[in-house]
Write a protein that holds these residues in place. Sequence first.
Motif, mmCIF file in Angstrom:
data_model
loop_
_atom_site.group_PDB
_atom_site.id
_atom_site.type_symbol
_atom_site.label_atom_id
_atom_site.label_comp_id
_atom_site.label_asym_id
_atom_site.label_seq_id
_atom_site.Cartn_x
_atom_site.Cartn_y
_atom_site.Cartn_z
ATOM 1 N N LEU A 196 12.266 2.640 -16.437
ATOM 2 C CA LEU A 196 13.337 3.630 -16.344
ATOM 3 C C LEU A 196 14.129 3.493 -15.051
ATOM 4 O O LEU A 196 15.139 4.171 -14.870
ATOM 5 N N ASN A 197 13.657 2.622 -14.156
ATOM 6 C CA ASN A 197 14.272 2.422 -12.847
ATOM 7 C C ASN A 197 14.417 3.750 -12.102
ATOM 8 O O ASN A 197 15.480 4.098 -11.586
ATOM 9 N N ILE A 198 13.306 4.478 -12.047
ATOM 10 C CA ILE A 198 13.261 5.767 -11.364
ATOM 11 C C ILE A 198 12.262 5.687 -10.208
ATOM 12 O O ILE A 198 11.121 5.264 -10.399
ATOM 13 N N PHE A 199 12.717 6.078 -9.026
ATOM 14 C CA PHE A 199 11.835 6.205 -7.869
ATOM 15 C C PHE A 199 11.565 7.689 -7.627
ATOM 16 O O PHE A 199 12.470 8.518 -7.754
ATOM 17 N N ILE A 200 10.321 7.991 -7.264
ATOM 18 C CA ILE A 200 9.951 9.374 -6.958
ATOM 19 C C ILE A 200 9.286 9.399 -5.585
ATOM 20 O O ILE A 200 8.288 8.707 -5.359
ATOM 21 N N GLU A 201 9.866 10.163 -4.683
ATOM 22 C CA GLU A 201 9.320 10.317 -3.337
ATOM 23 C C GLU A 201 8.637 11.676 -3.224
ATOM 24 O O GLU A 201 9.142 12.680 -3.742
ATOM 25 N N ILE A 202 7.508 11.697 -2.549
ATOM 26 C CA ILE A 202 6.745 12.930 -2.366
ATOM 27 C C ILE A 202 6.713 13.227 -0.873
ATOM 28 O O ILE A 202 6.034 12.540 -0.105
ATOM 29 N N ASN A 203 7.468 14.222 -0.465
ATOM 30 C CA ASN A 203 7.610 14.545 0.958
ATOM 31 C C ASN A 203 6.650 15.652 1.374
ATOM 32 O O ASN A 203 6.769 16.792 0.926
ATOM 33 N N TYR A 215 11.240 -3.613 4.883
ATOM 34 C CA TYR A 215 10.770 -3.162 3.585
ATOM 35 C C TYR A 215 10.459 -1.668 3.630
ATOM 36 O O TYR A 215 10.126 -1.117 4.677
ATOM 37 N N ALA A 216 10.575 -1.046 2.474
ATOM 38 C CA ALA A 216 10.191 0.355 2.336
ATOM 39 C C ALA A 216 9.128 0.444 1.252
ATOM 40 O O ALA A 216 9.078 -0.395 0.341
ATOM 41 N N LEU A 217 8.280 1.444 1.356
ATOM 42 C CA LEU A 217 7.266 1.693 0.335
ATOM 43 C C LEU A 217 7.634 2.968 -0.410
ATOM 44 O O LEU A 217 7.695 4.041 0.185
ATOM 45 N N ALA A 218 7.901 2.835 -1.696
ATOM 46 C CA ALA A 218 8.225 4.008 -2.511
ATOM 47 C C ALA A 218 6.930 4.589 -3.073
ATOM 48 O O ALA A 218 6.049 3.851 -3.518
ATOM 49 N N ASP A 219 6.816 5.913 -3.045
ATOM 50 C CA ASP A 219 5.571 6.553 -3.484
ATOM 51 C C ASP A 219 5.262 6.262 -4.949
ATOM 52 O O ASP A 219 4.133 5.932 -5.304
ATOM 53 N N LEU A 220 6.270 6.385 -5.809
ATOM 54 C CA LEU A 220 6.062 6.156 -7.243
ATOM 55 C C LEU A 220 7.311 5.524 -7.836
ATOM 56 O O LEU A 220 8.432 5.950 -7.551
ATOM 57 N N TYR A 221 7.094 4.504 -8.656
ATOM 58 C CA TYR A 221 8.208 3.822 -9.319
ATOM 59 C C TYR A 221 7.888 3.676 -10.796
ATOM 60 O O TYR A 221 6.767 3.323 -11.167
ATOM 61 N N LEU A 222 8.871 3.970 -11.636
ATOM 62 C CA LEU A 222 8.754 3.800 -13.082
ATOM 63 C C LEU A 222 9.689 2.658 -13.477
ATOM 64 O O LEU A 222 10.894 2.868 -13.649
ATOM 65 N N ASP A 274 -1.038 -5.323 -6.391
ATOM 66 C CA ASP A 274 -1.529 -4.333 -5.429
ATOM 67 C C ASP A 274 -2.774 -3.596 -5.905
ATOM 68 O O ASP A 274 -3.460 -2.949 -5.114
ATOM 69 N N LEU A 275 -3.061 -3.666 -7.200
ATOM 70 C CA LEU A 275 -4.250 -2.997 -7.728
ATOM 71 C C LEU A 275 -5.423 -3.964 -7.887
ATOM 72 O O LEU A 275 -6.487 -3.583 -8.367
ATOM 73 N N PHE A 334 3.325 3.428 -14.493
ATOM 74 C CA PHE A 334 3.431 3.962 -13.142
ATOM 75 C C PHE A 334 3.095 2.853 -12.143
ATOM 76 O O PHE A 334 2.103 2.144 -12.306
ATOM 77 N N VAL A 335 3.909 2.730 -11.103
ATOM 78 C CA VAL A 335 3.638 1.791 -10.009
ATOM 79 C C VAL A 335 3.698 2.581 -8.711
ATOM 80 O O VAL A 335 4.715 3.215 -8.418
ATOM 81 N N VAL A 336 2.611 2.569 -7.942
ATOM 82 C CA VAL A 336 2.587 3.323 -6.689
ATOM 83 C C VAL A 336 2.782 2.389 -5.506
ATOM 84 O O VAL A 336 2.478 1.204 -5.566
ATOM 85 N N GLN A 337 3.334 2.954 -4.423
ATOM 86 C CA GLN A 337 3.566 2.215 -3.184
ATOM 87 C C GLN A 337 4.317 0.911 -3.456
ATOM 88 O O GLN A 337 3.921 -0.174 -3.043
ATOM 89 N N GLN A 338 5.418 1.061 -4.186
ATOM 90 C CA GLN A 338 6.246 -0.076 -4.572
ATOM 91 C C GLN A 338 7.036 -0.600 -3.372
ATOM 92 O O GLN A 338 7.742 0.145 -2.699
ATOM 93 N N TYR A 339 6.908 -1.906 -3.107
ATOM 94 C CA TYR A 339 7.682 -2.523 -2.030
ATOM 95 C C TYR A 339 9.143 -2.651 -2.455
ATOM 96 O O TYR A 339 9.442 -3.096 -3.560
ATOM 97 N N VAL A 340 10.040 -2.277 -1.557
ATOM 98 C CA VAL A 340 11.474 -2.446 -1.790
ATOM 99 C C VAL A 340 12.075 -3.052 -0.530
ATOM 100 O O VAL A 340 11.932 -2.495 0.568
#
Length: 300
Positions: free
Chosen positions: A62-69, A52-59, A262-263, A39-45
Amino acid sequence: MDYKLEYMERLFAKIGKKKTESYVISRIWHQLNDDRVKFVVQQYVRIGQDKYALADLYLPQLNIFIEINEPFHENNIEKDKLRNERIVDITHSELRVIVCGSGAEDKNGEKEIHWKSLNEIHCQIAEVVSFIKQRISELGENFKPWDDVSTLSVEYHRNKGYLKVEDNECLRTTDDIATVFGTKAKNRGFLRASGAKVKENTIVWWPNAGHPLWHNELSEDGMFIYEYPTQENKSITPAEHLKQWLSAPEETRITFLRYKDDLGFCFYRFVGVFRLNHDRSIKENKCVWERVSDTYQLDV
């Protein structure tokens, strides 16, 4: 402490003040119950020039981004949609969005916040977890488990036999780097040398991007390293440093750049094999090391 345990502790500590985001990511982690997935949180893209954008969760495997709105996201629906589309377009990733609520203005123009129920949020999380498991299953033997501990070891790199930039090769200490090459760094009094000789006119170099006395900057495309003494370095001027290297025999530098993630974990990442670009160094009035190879074959 076990590396994965420390990693996850730091991850949740980092997002601890974001209560909803922390809860959702924690439930995904526990529902998935698979520590092979990193798990990678607040991933810079990077989504544009200096944007740049900050993604809430990145795997990453699996190249999966998960946004929590959360509800306040609803005020920026179109902006978030465009941002998410840009992330998917650039990274060729899969995106999943967990909607925790909505916000709108009432007839008096005041903001109304409506949260989803816990059960509704749990149902969305279950769908995301199911999707993650499906992706792992589809990859089959091509799925590479999260195993930073092994890939950070001297044995892993010596057994592999080569270094490659795109493999994101990392080591934890300069002693480990030197051991991979069968050499040893020499101390200068109480100071630690910034590299070690591998063979004639070839060194393994581990510059520190945050060094107080030396500026070591990797270009955004990874092709150049700019090296010169900072203003705090009273032992040598930038002009003297440049003159010294312009007149020196050509040196090849197998380079590991020190950085902090970042950690808060510190790593030395292989960024390629570099040699001094004389013309560019003279033009820019500082040492400019140019990458001549993104791969290095180890003599083991």
